[in-house]
Write a protein that holds these residues in place. Structure first.
Motif, short mmCIF file in Angstrom:
data_model
loop_
_atom_site.label_atom_id
_atom_site.label_comp_id
_atom_site.label_asym_id
_atom_site.label_seq_id
_atom_site.Cartn_x
_atom_site.Cartn_y
_atom_site.Cartn_z
N ASN A 136 34.94 41.39 41.95
CA ASN A 136 36.22 40.80 42.36
C ASN A 136 36.18 40.37 43.83
OD1 ASN A 136 39.16 40.31 41.67
ND2 ASN A 136 39.33 41.56 43.51
N HIS A 170 36.56 36.57 45.00
CA HIS A 170 37.73 36.28 45.82
C HIS A 170 37.32 35.64 47.16
CE1 HIS A 170 41.91 36.78 47.13
NE2 HIS A 170 41.38 36.98 48.32
N LYS A 182 41.58 28.55 45.63
CA LYS A 182 42.31 29.78 45.33
C LYS A 182 41.89 30.31 43.96
CE LYS A 182 46.55 28.32 45.73
NZ LYS A 182 47.99 28.08 45.89
N PRO A 183 41.83 31.62 43.82
CA PRO A 183 41.54 32.19 42.50
C PRO A 183 42.81 32.15 41.64
CG PRO A 183 41.64 33.93 44.19
CD PRO A 183 42.01 32.65 44.85
N LEU A 239 44.84 35.56 40.19
CA LEU A 239 45.57 36.47 41.07
C LEU A 239 47.09 36.23 40.98
CD1 LEU A 239 45.19 38.76 43.14
CD2 LEU A 239 45.06 37.00 44.93
N SER A 247 41.42 38.78 41.05
CA SER A 247 41.06 37.37 41.21
C SER A 247 40.09 36.86 40.15
CB SER A 247 40.46 37.15 42.59
OG SER A 247 41.42 37.45 43.57
#
Ligand code: MF3
Ligand code: CO
Length: 298
Positions: free
Chosen positions: A87, A91, A100-101, A104, A112
């Motif tokens: 993660n 991330h 951006k993940p 999340l 993420s």
């Protein structure tokens, strides 16, 4: 779009989505004369948002990043590692590349990335579980770059796989390949599921039925229309047309197809504890067939 330029057979379903044969529909009398009409009709009928070239370029770029992220994770995978570390890797890498993940906070999801080990089918929440030699681990990454989403996953081996691990991963990967071979204008969503199910069951593996929204439209949002079941009947469902973008992501179990969801409300596991694998790509329907926007060899 001029349908006459595509390779649709006279007896194929009409790509306008009428459910009639092409020869009885738009081959004679196009109901949909251009791509704008098709876009409108697909949105009205199915809530499917067809993508244009600018959108596609954006999704393709995000797809490249998702694949790079998967490669980066693969390099770092080793036994003794906590899934939480995956993660952190995903991330940080995603943010570092200006993206951006998507998972999340999506519907309350706390991490993420999804990391699903052995009997975990999907939506495994990274945490304290430690990867051991012989495990299989699926890493499912969805990133958002410049507003465009792409989604892909792979199942990796930790150390040396046993015979069962090798089998479920091999069959699952091949089932994705067979599903994708069905993607072209005039075929249907049902054709994809049919190809996956027929092959998987022939290999004595089972297809998970839940999470139909998992195989789904993608690009602008998570889980857009249409839903893509990984089982089904030939000629069922929406007719594929150029500009559709969706994921194909079969989840196959070695044992029964039954699942249960753990108390965290996310982690889906096989009810019988058997191994489960998954492979996923984000797919664009083109005039000729398809293009994977998250291409890796199958
Ligand atoms: N990437 C997943 C899919 O293939 C969805 C993740 S659900 C989330 O559909 F909550 F973790 F984001
Ligand atoms: Co995914």
């Amino acid at each position: 779009m001029k349908f006459t330029k595509t390779k649709i057979g006279r007896n194929d379903l009409c790509p306008c989505g009428s459910g009639k044969k092409y020869k009885k529909c738009c081959l004679r009398k196009p109901r949909v004369s251009n791509s704008q009409d098709l876009k409108t009709s697909y949105y009205k009928r199915y809530k499917i948002r067809l993508k244009e070239s600018g959108d596609i370029a954006g999704i393709r770029k995000t797809g490249r990043l998702v694949l790079d992220t998967l490669d980066m994770v693969e390099e770092k995978l080793q036994s003794g590692m906590q899934t939480e570390e995956i993660n952190t890797l995903v991330h940080d890498y995603t943010l570092r590349h200006g993206a951006k993940p998507a998972p999340l906070h999506y519907r309350g999801y706390p991490k993420s990335v999804c990391v699903s080990v052995n009997e975990v089918i999907c939506h495994g929440i990274p945490g304290k579980r430690i990867l051991r030699d012989g495990d299989i681990v699926n890493v499912d990454i969805t990133s958002i770059l410049d507003g465009y989403l792409a989604d892909a996953n792979k199942t990796f081996f930790i150390g040396t796989p046993g015979e069962e691990a090798e089998r479920i991963v091999r069959v699952c990967k091949e089932s994705l390949k067979r599903g994708l071979e069905m993607v072209r204008p005039g075929n249907t969503i049902g054709d994809i599921g049919w190809a996956i199910q027929t092959y998987a069951e022939g290999e004595k593996c089972s297809v998970v039925r839940e999470f139909v929204e998992i195989g789904s439209g993608v690009g602008f949002e998570f889980h857009e229309a249409p839903q893509v079941p990984h089982y089904g009947k030939k000629r069922d469902g929406v007719v594929l047309v150029p500009g559709m973008v969706f994921t194909v992501e079969p989840m196959l179990n070695l044992g029964s197809k039954d699942i249960k969801v753990l108390g965290d409300q996310w982690t889906a596991v096989t009810k019988d504890g058997s191994l489960s694998a998954q492979f996923e790509q984000t797919i664009l329907v083109t005039e000729e067939g398809y293009e994977s926007l998250t291409p890796y060899p199958l």
